[in-house]
Design an enzyme around this catalytic site. Structure first.
Site, PDB file in Angstrom:
ATOM      1  N   ALA A   1       0.858  -1.181   0.000  1.00  0.00           N
ATOM      2  CA  ALA A   1       0.000   0.000   0.000  1.00  0.00           C
ATOM      3  C   ALA A   1       0.896   1.233   0.000  1.00  0.00           C
ATOM      4  O   ALA A   1       1.981   1.224   0.586  1.00  0.00           O
ATOM      5  CB  ALA A   1      -0.906   0.013   1.226  1.00  0.00           C
ATOM      6  N   THR A   2       0.458   2.293  -0.662  1.00  0.00           N
ATOM      7  CA  THR A   2       1.214   3.539  -0.716  1.00  0.00           C
ATOM      8  C   THR A   2       0.565   4.578   0.180  1.00  0.00           C
ATOM      9  O   THR A   2      -0.643   4.831   0.078  1.00  0.00           O
ATOM     10  CB  THR A   2       1.285   4.080  -2.155  1.00  0.00           C
TER      11      THR A   2
ATOM     12  N   LYS B   1       4.496   1.557   1.679  1.00  0.00           N
ATOM     13  CA  LYS B   1       5.510   2.378   1.015  1.00  0.00           C
ATOM     14  C   LYS B   1       5.267   3.843   1.348  1.00  0.00           C
ATOM     15  O   LYS B   1       4.147   4.340   1.183  1.00  0.00           O
ATOM     16  CB  LYS B   1       5.458   2.170  -0.497  1.00  0.00           C
TER      17      LYS B   1
ATOM     18  N   LYS C   1       6.753   7.746   0.656  1.00  0.00           N
ATOM     19  CA  LYS C   1       7.628   8.652  -0.070  1.00  0.00           C
ATOM     20  C   LYS C   1       8.383   9.525   0.930  1.00  0.00           C
ATOM     21  O   LYS C   1       7.778  10.068   1.864  1.00  0.00           O
ATOM     22  CB  LYS C   1       6.823   9.538  -1.020  1.00  0.00           C
TER      23      LYS C   1
ATOM     24  N   LYS D   1      10.002  -1.991 -14.112  1.00  0.00           N
ATOM     25  CA  LYS D   1       8.732  -1.499 -14.641  1.00  0.00           C
ATOM     26  C   LYS D   1       8.633  -1.847 -16.122  1.00  0.00           C
ATOM     27  O   LYS D   1       9.614  -1.719 -16.863  1.00  0.00           O
ATOM     28  CB  LYS D   1       8.621   0.004 -14.412  1.00  0.00           C
TER      29      LYS D   1
END
Length: 343
Positions: A130-131, A156, A158, A253
């Site tokens: 989860a961010t 996660k 930032k 990615k």
């Protein structure tokens, strides 16, 4: 074979603040491949120029050149077609969108999910993180507690964007000790700043710190001087980075690698170097996230795969999430091809 393009814009429900700037919306280039003999295959390019990619105009120009190649394609194997397209415009995000559509079409024609074309025994689901979006301690704690209740195995956060210490401590306190905590600096720091910041944040208990600084040499120095595990993301795009052994983990990615096939090859190289590999989206749309999910399911069948950054579709406003996370995992779509449709 006919290639058609359509531009669409998805807006985030809440802006995502990163060290390279604020993201409020994502512009997509939707690719549709069709002919008279089979189903339409869909792909997607979602460049994010402020992050590490080209702008949309560059991607569209490449795709338009690919469309001209496709008009006289003789039906040869897809790798040969991709080589021809790469020769006229070597743009990874555009190549990824085209390859995505080819895989989607192939899966639909075979009546199988894309992952079953990549491996005989794909994982049925992929663990995801989860961010945390909030920039204030209270909001971050609330999001972390909600993620813990939803059984996400990893969070996660930032960093490099303000009150890092306060937010990280609040997230850890709200999430509890069992959940992994991943920090992402997006290269915000130089070497010395990165070392000081990581040492200050490490008491929260970190799974890893992603992209603390940019560049192979700089990342190597940071890793040698801190106890925390280090991952590369943007730096993974540098020549020689994947096999350099400068990090404990590498974030891959689909768009940066130039497609699913190239990503799987890159993952093999990373694993051979002794590092872990995990996948993420750059706030892609449903097609891009689905492509990464199928690739992740194939990789998970070949070795351990840490939680991937693919639970991002719920961050968009007014977009139905066809790949929701449940119990901290996203199930592989059962439908043929990518298993999802364009938004």
């Amino acid at each position: 074979m006919k290639l058609e393009l359509e531009r669409r814009t998805l807006r985030l429900a809440r802006p995502l603040q990163t060290s390279y700037g604020e993201v409020r919306e994502r512009e997509l280039a939707i690719v549709a491949l069709s002919d008279e003999e089979g189903p339409t295959g869909y792909g997607e390019a979602a460049p994010l120029p402020d992050y590490d990619g080209p702008d949309m105009e560059t991607v569209l120009a490449a795709l338009e050149r690919y469309a001209r190649v496709l008009t006289d394609w003789d039906g040869a194997e897809a790798p040969r077609l991709l080589d021809r397209c790469r020769a006229v415009a070597d743009e990874p995000a555009a190549l990824a969108a085209l390859e995505m559509a080819l895989w989607d079409r192939a899966g639909k024609r075979a009546g199988k999910p894309l992952a079953e074309l990549l491996t005989d025994t794909p994982a049925a689901s992929v663990a995801v993180n989860a961010t945390i979006v909030s920039l204030d301690r209270a909001g971050a704690a609330e999001e972390a507690a909600a993620a813990a209740r939803a059984a996400f195995p990893c969070l996660k956060v930032k960093v490099g964007i303000g009150d890092d210490a306060g937010r990280v401590a609040a997230v850890r306190a709200a999430a509890g000790a069992e959940i992994s905590l991943r920090l992402d600096a997006n290269g915000a720091w130089d070497v010395e700043h990165a070392i000081r910041a990581i040492e200050a944040l490490a008491p929260a208990g970190l799974e890893l710190v992603e992209e603390p600084t940019h560049g192979i040499a700089a990342v190597r120095e940071v890793r040698e001087r801190v106890a925390a595990r280090i991952a590369i993301d943007e730096t993974a795009g540098e020549p020689g980075a994947l096999g350099a052994g400068v990090a404990d983990a590498v974030c891959l990615k689909v768009s940066r690698c130039g497609g699913i096939g190239a990503l799987l090859a890159a993952a093999s190289l990373v694993r051979a170097s002794g590092a872990e590999v995990y996948l993420a989206s750059t706030l892609d749309g449903p097609l891009g996230v689905a492509a990464a999910l199928h690739a992740a399911a194939a990789l998970a069948s070949r070795g351990p795969l840490p939680p991937c950054g693919l639970a991002t579709l719920a961050m968009f406003d007014g977009v139905e999430d066809p790949l929701p996370a449940r119990g901290g995992e996203i199930a592989l779509p059962a439908k043929p091809g990518l298993g999802v449709e364009p938004p």
